[in-house]
Write an enzyme that holds these catalytic residues in place. Structure first.
Site, PDB file in Angstrom:
ATOM      1  N   TRP A  85     -58.441 -58.276   5.594  1.00 26.64           N
ATOM      2  CA  TRP A  85     -58.408 -57.336   4.471  1.00 26.64           C
ATOM      3  C   TRP A  85     -59.044 -57.892   3.205  1.00 26.64           C
ATOM      4  O   TRP A  85     -58.871 -59.059   2.857  1.00 26.64           O
ATOM      5  CB  TRP A  85     -56.955 -56.986   4.170  1.00 26.64           C
ATOM      6  CG  TRP A  85     -56.707 -56.165   2.947  1.00 26.64           C
ATOM      7  CD1 TRP A  85     -56.696 -56.587   1.652  1.00 26.64           C
ATOM      8  CD2 TRP A  85     -56.407 -54.774   2.900  1.00 26.64           C
ATOM      9  NE1 TRP A  85     -56.412 -55.549   0.800  1.00 26.64           N
ATOM     10  CE2 TRP A  85     -56.222 -54.416   1.541  1.00 26.64           C
ATOM     11  CE3 TRP A  85     -56.270 -53.789   3.873  1.00 26.64           C
ATOM     12  CZ2 TRP A  85     -55.909 -53.114   1.146  1.00 26.64           C
ATOM     13  CZ3 TRP A  85     -55.950 -52.496   3.463  1.00 26.64           C
ATOM     14  CH2 TRP A  85     -55.770 -52.171   2.121  1.00 26.64           C
ATOM     15  N   ASN A  87     -59.655 -56.453  -1.088  1.00 29.95           N
ATOM     16  CA  ASN A  87     -59.618 -55.379  -2.066  1.00 29.95           C
ATOM     17  C   ASN A  87     -60.248 -55.846  -3.376  1.00 29.95           C
ATOM     18  O   ASN A  87     -61.443 -56.175  -3.374  1.00 29.95           O
ATOM     19  CB  ASN A  87     -58.228 -54.748  -2.231  1.00 29.95           C
ATOM     20  CG  ASN A  87     -57.108 -55.668  -2.605  1.00 29.95           C
ATOM     21  OD1 ASN A  87     -56.782 -56.595  -1.867  1.00 29.95           O
ATOM     22  ND2 ASN A  87     -56.469 -55.414  -3.732  1.00 29.95           N
ATOM     23  N   ASP A  88     -59.550 -55.897  -4.482  1.00 30.76           N
ATOM     24  CA  ASP A  88     -60.161 -56.012  -5.808  1.00 30.76           C
ATOM     25  C   ASP A  88     -61.265 -57.064  -5.920  1.00 30.76           C
ATOM     26  O   ASP A  88     -61.044 -58.242  -5.604  1.00 30.76           O
ATOM     27  CB  ASP A  88     -59.104 -56.398  -6.847  1.00 30.76           C
ATOM     28  CG  ASP A  88     -58.048 -55.351  -7.038  1.00 30.76           C
ATOM     29  OD1 ASP A  88     -58.016 -54.388  -6.258  1.00 30.76           O
ATOM     30  OD2 ASP A  88     -57.237 -55.502  -7.960  1.00 30.76           O
ATOM     31  N   THR A 147     -55.253 -60.255  -9.110  1.00 30.89           N
ATOM     32  CA  THR A 147     -56.463 -60.061  -9.907  1.00 30.89           C
ATOM     33  C   THR A 147     -56.407 -60.787 -11.248  1.00 30.89           C
ATOM     34  O   THR A 147     -55.354 -60.897 -11.872  1.00 30.89           O
ATOM     35  CB  THR A 147     -56.703 -58.553 -10.111  1.00 30.89           C
ATOM     36  OG1 THR A 147     -57.180 -58.009  -8.883  1.00 30.89           O
ATOM     37  CG2 THR A 147     -57.728 -58.270 -11.194  1.00 30.89           C
ATOM     38  N   ARG A 209     -50.284 -57.193 -15.706  1.00 34.16           N
ATOM     39  CA  ARG A 209     -51.148 -57.839 -14.721  1.00 34.16           C
ATOM     40  C   ARG A 209     -52.632 -57.661 -15.044  1.00 34.16           C
ATOM     41  O   ARG A 209     -53.021 -57.023 -16.004  1.00 34.16           O
ATOM     42  CB  ARG A 209     -50.870 -57.269 -13.334  1.00 34.16           C
ATOM     43  CG  ARG A 209     -51.055 -55.746 -13.206  1.00 34.16           C
ATOM     44  CD  ARG A 209     -50.780 -55.303 -11.781  1.00 34.16           C
ATOM     45  NE  ARG A 209     -50.863 -53.875 -11.561  1.00 34.16           N
ATOM     46  CZ  ARG A 209     -49.841 -53.040 -11.607  1.00 34.16           C
ATOM     47  NH1 ARG A 209     -48.638 -53.496 -11.902  1.00 34.16           N
ATOM     48  NH2 ARG A 209     -50.009 -51.747 -11.374  1.00 34.16           N
ATOM     49  N   GLU A 258     -55.013 -50.156 -14.448  1.00 30.05           N
ATOM     50  CA  GLU A 258     -55.192 -51.441 -13.775  1.00 30.05           C
ATOM     51  C   GLU A 258     -56.584 -51.991 -14.062  1.00 30.05           C
ATOM     52  O   GLU A 258     -57.492 -51.266 -14.483  1.00 30.05           O
ATOM     53  CB  GLU A 258     -55.009 -51.288 -12.257  1.00 30.05           C
ATOM     54  CG  GLU A 258     -53.613 -50.838 -11.852  1.00 30.05           C
ATOM     55  CD  GLU A 258     -53.433 -50.829 -10.335  1.00 30.05           C
ATOM     56  OE1 GLU A 258     -52.474 -51.455  -9.879  1.00 30.05           O
ATOM     57  OE2 GLU A 258     -54.245 -50.208  -9.634  1.00 30.05           O
ATOM     58  N   TRP A 349     -56.467 -46.355  -2.708  1.00 28.90           N
ATOM     59  CA  TRP A 349     -55.113 -46.687  -2.266  1.00 28.90           C
ATOM     60  C   TRP A 349     -54.416 -45.513  -1.587  1.00 28.90           C
ATOM     61  O   TRP A 349     -53.450 -45.700  -0.845  1.00 28.90           O
ATOM     62  CB  TRP A 349     -54.275 -47.171  -3.452  1.00 28.90           C
ATOM     63  CG  TRP A 349     -54.575 -48.575  -3.860  1.00 28.90           C
ATOM     64  CD1 TRP A 349     -55.029 -49.014  -5.060  1.00 28.90           C
ATOM     65  CD2 TRP A 349     -54.430 -49.754  -3.046  1.00 28.90           C
ATOM     66  NE1 TRP A 349     -55.203 -50.379  -5.054  1.00 28.90           N
ATOM     67  CE2 TRP A 349     -54.831 -50.854  -3.835  1.00 28.90           C
ATOM     68  CE3 TRP A 349     -54.024 -49.975  -1.735  1.00 28.90           C
ATOM     69  CZ2 TRP A 349     -54.831 -52.166  -3.342  1.00 28.90           C
ATOM     70  CZ3 TRP A 349     -54.024 -51.288  -1.249  1.00 28.90           C
ATOM     71  CH2 TRP A 349     -54.415 -52.344  -2.048  1.00 28.90           C
TER      72      TRP A 349
END
Length: 545
Positions: A85, A87-88, A147, A209, A258, A349
Site C-alpha cells: 500500500w 498513500n500520501d 505525513t 497533524r 488535511e 478514501w
C-alpha cells in the site's frame, strides 16, 4: 494524515554491466562489448543531465511503447509500490541533481496498520527508482510515521550540520497525534530520530497533524502549517525544534482539512503581483463533489494569512488527494515563482480499500506544472502535464480532421498506455457534445467529453468493473470542470493508463481511476450534434518499470 493500511515496496536494484578481460586474441568481441558499454553510459548521462525545471534529456532515445498490459491493473507510467500500500505523497526536494520523494507506505496491509516513509528518487520526475524505507514505523515509542515535510537545512539551523535533511512529521500513538523530528546526514537515504522527540506535544486536540514546513526568508524563520480539524494552525521556529503558535486560518464547510500547503506565486508571471497560496485537502460534498485539493489566494504578514476571496479547487476529478507542490531550486527566483510542480495521491478514501488491484494498492499522479493566472477577475491555479513526460512518447498516430457524426475508431496500443490529443471545433449554433470512449472487450468503461452547450469537460466511469459493484456512491459521480473556450476550438489532452485517466483542458484538470473489464483495448470518438474534429493524435507511452 492519519495512518490507514498501506503497502510493501521492495527497493529496486540498479544493475550495471561488467566488462571482464578476455583473451587478447578475442579482440572483436572485446571491441563490441566496449561499444555497448559506451552506448549505455551515454544514455545514462543524457538521462542524468536533464535541464532544470523540465527534466528533459538533451539526447533521449526514442521511447518504446509499454509492454502488453500488466495483470492487476498496474499502471505503465505511474509510480506504484512494488507490493502492498501507498498513500500520501511527501513534498519532494532536490539535492545534488536528484529529486527525493517519500510516500506513506504500509508493509502490513491489509492485515496490519501503520505507515512509514518510503523513499523514491528521480532525475526527471518521470522515471522513479524505489530506494526502500527511509523512516521506519514503531521504532521510537511514539507510533507510526505519518505525513509531514522534509527540508534541506542549508544553514544547519537545527544543529545537525549544514545541508542536513530534516523531516518533521506526525506520529500517532494510542490515538494521540504528535509532531516529531528526524534528521539525515546522508542526503535523505536514512534518518535518525531526534533524541528529544516529540518536538511538539499534543495540546489535547483530536486532529493535529500533517505539518507543512516552509522557509520564510523574508522574516528569517521557519514556518509550519498544521492541519487542526476545521482550521490550519500557523507556527514559527528559528531551528525546526522549538515552535511558537502565531495564528490560525478557520474554514468551515469543507470537512476535516488535511495535508496543508503554502507557497508564493506570481500572478501571470508578474513579480509585482506576488501572491501567497494556501492549500489543503478537503471534502467538497457540500458542493456536490468529493474530496480534493482546495486553495485560497491572499496575503501573509509573517504571522497570519488573509484570503482574498473564497476557495477554489486544483483538480476537478475524484482521485487527486493529499497533493503537494514544489519548485526547482536551480531556477532564478522569477521562474520559481512563475511555475511549480504538483503531484497527488491518485485515490479516494471513500473507496480506496474497495478497488480490484492485486498485491499493490495506490498510485501517484503524473507530475503536472501549475501557474497562477488571472481568470474571471481573480487569480486561479492552472495545470498542464510537466514537459518531461514527453520522454515517454512514441510515434504519434494522426486522427484525420472532419465531422464526428457516425463516430471514429482510434488506433490505440495494446498496452493501454497512451496520450490522446483532440482539438474540437465549436458548432456554429454553440450546441453539441464530443466524447472519447475508452473501451475494453466491447464495453465502454470510461467516457471523457466536452459539452459545448454547458461549457463543461467531464469524465464518466459508470461502465467500469468497480462502478457495478457495491462501492461508495462517490465512485459513480461524473465530475466536471467549467471550461468556456475563448476561441473557436477546445483542446483535450488525455493521459490514459491501465487504471487511470488524467484530462487537461484549458488549464483545468480531471483525475480519475478507471478499471476496464477484460478484453482488447479500443477507443472511439463520437458526437451529438455537428461537432467537427480539427485534428488530433494518439501517442503510445512507454512504461517506467
Amino acid at each position: 494524515m492519519p495512518s490507514t493500511p498501506s503497502g510493501t515496496v521492495l527497493a529496486a536494484l540498479r544493475r550495471r554491466p561488467l566488462l571482464w578481460a578476455v583473451l587478447a586474441a578475442v579482440c572483436a568481441l572485446a571491441v563490441a562489448a566496449a561499444l555497448l558499454i559506451a552506448a549505455n553510459n551515454g544514455s545514462d548521462n543524457a538521462r542524468d543531465n536533464g535541464q532544470p525545471g523540465t527534466g528533459t534529456s538533451s539526447a533521449a532515445p526514442p521511447a518504446e511503447a509499454a509492454p502488453a498490459q500488466d495483470s492487476g491493473y498496474r499502471p505503465a507510467y505511474h509510480l506504484t509500490p512494488d507490493q502492498r500500500w501507498m498513500n500520501d505523497p511527501q513534498r519532494p526536494f532536490l539535492l545534488d541533481g536528484v529529486w527525493h520523494y517519500y510516500y506513506l507506505y504500509n508493509a502490513d496491509y491489509p492485515e496490519g496498520n501503520g505507515t512509514e516513509w518510503f523513499h523514491a528518487t528521480s532525475t526527471d520526475l518521470v522515471h522513479w527508482k524505489n530506494e526502500g524505507v527511509a523512516i521506519p514505523k514503531f521504532r521510537n515509542g511514539l507510533g507510526d510515521i505519518e505525513t509531514g515535510s522534509a527540508v534541506v537545512d542549508t544553514e544547519g539551523t537545527a544543529g545537525f550540520g549544514k545541508g542536513a535533511v530534516i523531516a518533521v512529521l506526525t506520529q500517532q500513538h494510542d490515538g494521540v497525534q504528535r509532531q516529531s523530528l528526524f534528521y539525515s546526514t546522508d542526503h535523505g537515504y536514512s534518518f535518525q530520530s531526534y533524541g528529544q522527540n516529540p518536538v511538539m506535544e499534543n495540546p489535547g486536540a483530536e486532529h493535529w497533524r500533517d505539518p507543512r514546513i516552509v522557509r520564510d526568508d523574508a522574516n528569517n524563520q521557519w514556518l509550519m502549517l498544521l492541519a487542526e480539524g476545521h482550521k490550519i494552525g500557523f507556527y514559527t521556529s528559528p531551528d525546526l525544534k522549538q515552535w511558537t503558535y502565531v495564528s490560525d486560518f478557520q474554514q468551515d464547510g469543507l470537512g476535516i482539512l488535511e495535508c496543508p500547503d503554502f507557497f508564493q506565486m506570481d500572478v501571470d508571471g508578474d513579480p509585482a503581483k506576488r501572491t501567497w497560496v494556501l492549500a489543503a485537502s478537503a471534502n467538497g460534498s457540500a458542493e456536490g463533489r468529493t474530496t480534493g485539493l482546495a486553495y485560497w489566494t491572499g496575503s501573509f504578514d509573517g504571522k497570519s494569512f488573509k484570503p482574498q476571496g473564497g476557495h477554489q479547487w486544483l483538480d476537478g476529478g475524484a482521485d487527486f488527494y493529499a497533493a503537494v507542490t514544489f519548485d526547482d531550486p536551480r531556477l532564478p527566483d522569477g521562474q520559481r515563482k512563475a511555475s511549480r510542480h504538483a503531484i497527488g495521491w491518485m485515490n479516494n478514501w471513500a473507496y480506496a480499500r474497495q478497488l480490484p488491484t492485486k498485491d499493490w494498492y495506490g498510485a501517484a499522479s503524473v507530475v503536472r506544472d501549475i501557474r497562477l493566472e488571472s481568470r474571471g477577475g481573480r487569480p486561479a491555479l492552472v495545470s498542464a502535464p510537466t514537459p518531461s513526460l514527453q520522454s515517454l512518447e512514441g510515434e504519434p498516430a494522426q486522427i484525420p480532421a472532419g465531422m464526428l457524426a457516425g463516430g471514429r475508431a482510434l488506433a490505440v496500443p495494446d498496452s493501454g498506455a497512451f496520450k490522446a490529443d483532440v482539438e474540437l471545433v465549436r458548432p456554429a449554433g454553440g450546441t453539441g457534445e464530443a466524447r472519447l470512449l475508452l473501451q475494453s472487450g466491447g464495453t465502454t468503461y470510461a467516457t471523457i467529453g466536452y459539452d459545448f452547450t454547458a461549457g463543461k469537460a467531464f469524465v464518466a466511469r459508470d461502465g467500469d468493473t468497480v462502478a457495478g459493484s457495491a462501492v461508495d456512491g462517490a465512485y459513480r459521480q461524473a465530475p466536471s470542470v467549467d471550461v468556456r473556450a475563448a476561441g473557436d476550438t477546445v483542446r483535450l489532452t488525455v493521459y490514459v493508463d491501465r487504471s487511470s485517466v488524467e484530462v487537461f483542458v484549458d488549464g483545468q484538470s480531471l483525475t480519475a481511476l478507471v478499471f476496464p473489464p477484460d478484453g482488447d483495448r479500443e477507443a472511439r470518438l463520437e458526437a451529438d450534434g455537428p461537432v467537427q474534429l480539427k485534428g488530433g493524435t494518439v501517442t503510445p507511452l512507454a512504461g517506467i518499470r
